[in-house]
Design an enzyme around this catalytic site. Structure first.
Site, mmCIF file in Angstrom:
data_model
loop_
_atom_site.group_PDB
_atom_site.id
_atom_site.type_symbol
_atom_site.label_atom_id
_atom_site.label_comp_id
_atom_site.label_asym_id
_atom_site.label_seq_id
_atom_site.Cartn_x
_atom_site.Cartn_y
_atom_site.Cartn_z
ATOM 1 N N LYS B 98 30.164 48.819 41.094
ATOM 2 C CA LYS B 98 31.565 48.871 41.516
ATOM 3 C C LYS B 98 32.352 49.572 40.419
ATOM 4 C CE LYS B 98 35.628 45.914 41.937
ATOM 5 N NZ LYS B 98 36.144 44.545 42.045
ATOM 6 N N GLY B 159 44.039 39.908 41.303
ATOM 7 C CA GLY B 159 44.336 38.560 40.846
ATOM 8 C C GLY B 159 45.694 38.028 41.260
ATOM 9 N N ALA B 185 40.567 42.780 46.179
ATOM 10 C CA ALA B 185 41.722 42.397 45.381
ATOM 11 C C ALA B 185 42.938 42.072 46.234
ATOM 12 C CB ALA B 185 42.097 43.475 44.379
ATOM 13 N N GLY B 186 43.566 40.991 45.867
ATOM 14 C CA GLY B 186 44.833 40.633 46.484
ATOM 15 C C GLY B 186 44.726 39.577 47.565
ATOM 16 N N ASN B 207 37.337 36.966 45.081
ATOM 17 C CA ASN B 207 36.865 36.249 43.901
ATOM 18 C C ASN B 207 37.898 35.217 43.452
ATOM 19 O OD1 ASN B 207 35.628 35.376 41.553
ATOM 20 N ND2 ASN B 207 35.993 37.242 40.408
#
Lengths: 377, 258, 66
Positions: B98, B159, B185-186, B207
């Site tokens: 990634k 995050g 993300a987000g 995550n």
């Protein structure tokens, strides 16, 4: 890269009965899809769509307004030459037809250009037959040089060329390419084009893509609806446009929807597209490809052309003559006949009035290069 | 129903929820999260070994069947990302990578230009490259040209758990880019993951939202179900909202009766 | 001799290998990768490549990340 493998793949698995399998639910689902698939497009042009035309129209009219506003762009064709070495069995310019053949001199081109420009039009589409020894790329280059004095936008609808030839014309000032495949049915194509350079199906099929690569700003594809079962050719027209849009996002892709009419001549259409079906196809194209340009010619009747303005059409021709040199006195000849019969003979002024009366704005020019040499960057 | 398998880099993946190993209060939660979420792809980062601390190893907690997706976090340039990617491959855990190139530590937004450069180099070296990018059409196109195996547009800055702020831009990527789109993300809530899948995203990577939940394992299960629900809804096709039939046909009446 | 290990100078006896450094710190060699002066050292070479004075060595491993 070529559209050819895709078309071959589809053609192999596309019995005519396939279109009859779709239901009204399939059509409604296709209408709701954020990004309709090829399968959805098939549903939209299937017989199941006919009873749902008003629902499709409501959707299409919203999409058209969103992407194009309430505007209709106007252009006119200028026939430069009707010399032709092709044998297209359905065409009035077929080389075996005993018609008066002529080709405009550059002075006549200038006079024609001036006469058309006087009507206010800014977009010109120049046409020739397929006789490159007489009216080839050099001739088109010269004509473009003359016509650019009168028109900020000159498009071509001529014989299929190589990418380098298209690039030459782009450098000369041509910014649009119209290229009809006539039919996407390869076997039928061979029968309809028994001789002449146009016989090469694949070379013609890939011509619009070569135009995109060569830097054309607008590329317009289409099939002559009625040569084959129209839904097949309509499907491939939509897929061809979609293929080009996906790969050449910098090019405006448009389609034309010319349909054959039953007529007195020797060649009769294999299928006749009704008004209702033509509207269905236009709506389906708008829903399938919201940003697609849709061109409607003066083959269509005045009343029909007015009624379809909200439904998806974005460009119309006006003040049309399909005979060589039909716009100014200097170049016309009583013996000249057109390539096809026009149904809407209204002048540019008359068309503008009609468009405004429908609540639309006629647009003469929607683009002009800031930099002198087009395609040079 | 036929099996719905996502294919990336020649590997078929049944679960469209990718997870990560960052920010856990306790890495021993990771196996439970993998199981509850059903996830088959998991991210890790590469760092200098702390030569003085203990020998805690995140790899001890990652189930063997997982596809490892090392990221290049810490890279500020394409060259650094390439260097990290090569080191990650030397670990012998496959050639997925990634790409994450970030030089703005305030917003942690990825640098599209450097990402594209790194992608081109690594794709040529045979890596399965999944670049993390802004939801930007031009960047995504250049990555597709550079040989990316998928693109991972952000829903919101890393995050932040702010959800699908880039919804319309992601929609464009889904329409235009002929590669798997993995929203990364987000995403802060299962409903947001579900929405991304319903829109037609091919997968989502979650995550922080799982790792920082009060009950990460339970949250992992919730995300897994949300992603499956969204995917199923996408495959099912949105229901046709039927308008009432108009007695008159204002737009098509001119055509006459059928 | 002096080698720079993960950014810190350390004293090492001549002939020391990467495997030696890892063993001294009780780090399992299969859990790390090493880079010597910018070049990746394959794990199989950890015990054969003798370090030289002034070598820059990076020892890395996977950690949690998103």
């Amino acid at each position: 890269m070529s559209f050819y493998p895709l078309i071959a793949e589809y053609a192999a698995s596309l019995p005519d009965a396939r279109f009859a399998e779709f239901t009204g639910e399939d059509v409604r689902r296709a209408m709701e899809r954020t990004t309709p698939t090829a399968e959805d497009f098939m549903a939209l042009i299937s017989p199941a769509g006919l009873p749902l035309l008003e629902e499709m129209a409501q959707k299409a009219t919203r999409l058209t307004a969103r992407y194009f506003g309430r505007t209709i762009s106007l252009f006119t064709p200028l026939y430069l030459s009707n010399f032709c070495t092709n044998h297209c069995v359905y065409c009035g310019f077929n080389c075996r037809n005993d018609i008066h053949r002529s080709m405009l001199t550059l002075d006549q081109v200038d006079a024609e250009g001036a006469a058309i420009a006087a009507t206010g039009l800014k977009h010109l589409l120049i046409l020739t037959g397929d006789a490159t020894a007489k009216a080839g790329v050099d001739y088109l280059e010269e004509c473009t040089g003359v016509l650019n004095k009168h028109f900020p936008s000159v498009s071509i609808e001529v014989f299929a060329m190589t990418e380098e030839e298209y690039a030459r014309l782009v450098r000369a000032g041509v910014d649009g390419l119209t290229m009809f495949q006539e039919t996407y049915n390869e076997a039928l194509y061979a029968i309809l084009h028994p001789k002449g350079p146009k016989r090469d199906f694949r070379f013609r099929l890939d011509a619009p893509e070569r135009g995109c690569r060569a830097g054309m700003r607008v590329v317009n594809v289409g099939a002559l609806l009625g040569l084959d079962q129209w839904r097949r050719d309509a499907l491939f027209t939509g897929l061809h446009a979609s293929y080009l849009m996906d790969r050449y996002p910098e090019v405006d892709i448009a389609v034309s929807l010319p349909r054959m009419r039953p007529h007195a001549g020797e060649y009769q259409p294999a299928s006749v597209v009704s008004d209702r079906e033509l509207v269905q196809l236009m709506l389906a194209l708008r829903i399938f490809l919201p940003r697609l340009g849709i061109t409607i010619s003066t083959r269509e009747a005045p009343g029909f052309r007015e009624n379809i303005m909200p439904l998806g059409v974005t460009r119309m021709s006006a003040g049309v003559s399909t005979a060589v040199g039909g716009h100014s006195d200097t170049a016309t000849d009583d013996k000249d006949v057109g390539q096809f019969e026009i149904s809407d003979g209204r002048s540019v002024d008359e068309m503008c009035a009609v468009i405004k009366a429908q609540g639309f704005q006629p647009v003469f020019k929607d683009w002009e290069p800031i930099f002198g040499a087009r395609g040079a960057a | 129903m036929s099996e719905d398998i996502l294919e990336i880099g020649g590997r078929g993946i049944a679960s469209r929820l990718f997870t990560g190993t960052g920010k856990y209060g306790d890495d021993s939660l990771i196996p439970g999260v993998c199981e509850a979420s059903g996830s088959e792809v998991i991210t890790v980062a590469l760092r200098r070994v702390d030569l003085n601390a203990g020998t805690e190893n995140v790899m001890d907690h990652i189930p063997g069947h997982m596809q490892l997706l090392p990221n290049t976090s810490g890279a500020r340039t394409a060259d650094e990302a390439v260097r990290i990617a090569r080191l990650a491959r030397a670990m012998g855990c496959g050639d997925w990578i990634k790409i994450e190139v970030i030089s703005d530590s305030r917003y942690l937004l990825p640098d599209g230009y450097e990402t594209a450069k790194a992608t081109e180099i690594l794709a040529k070296e045979g890596f399965v490259v999944l670049p993390y990018i802004n939801a930007d059409l031009y960047v995504a196109r250049s990555l597709a040209d550079a040989g990316a195996a998928a693109v991972m547009p952000l829903g919101a800055p890393i995050g932040t758990n702010r959800g699908l702020k880039t919804r319309e831009m992601i929609r464009i990527l889904i329409e235009e880019i002929d590669l798997p789109i993995v929203v990364d993300a987000g995403i802060g809530r299962p409903s947001e993951a579900c929405e991304a899948m319903e829109m037609g995203a091919d997968a989502v990577l979650v995550n922080t939202a799982i790792a920082t939940a009060s009950d990460p394992i339970r949250m992992a299960g919730a995300f897994g179900r949300a992603v499956r629900a969204g995917r199923a809804a996408y495959l099912a096709g949105p229901g046709a909202t039927r308008r009432h039939a108009d007695a008159s046909s204002p737009l098509t009446g001119f055509l006459g009766a059928v | 001799m002096i080698v720079v290990l993960n950014g810190k100078e350390i004293e090492a006896v001549p002939g020391t290998t990467i495997a030696d450094l890892l063993a001294q710190r009780e780090i399992a060699s299969e859990t790390v990768v090493a880079e010597r002066n910018g070049d990746i050292v394959p794990g199989a070479d950890f015990s054969t490549v003798a370090l030289k004075d002034g070598d820059h060595l990076e020892i890395l491993r996977f950690v949690g990340g998103g």
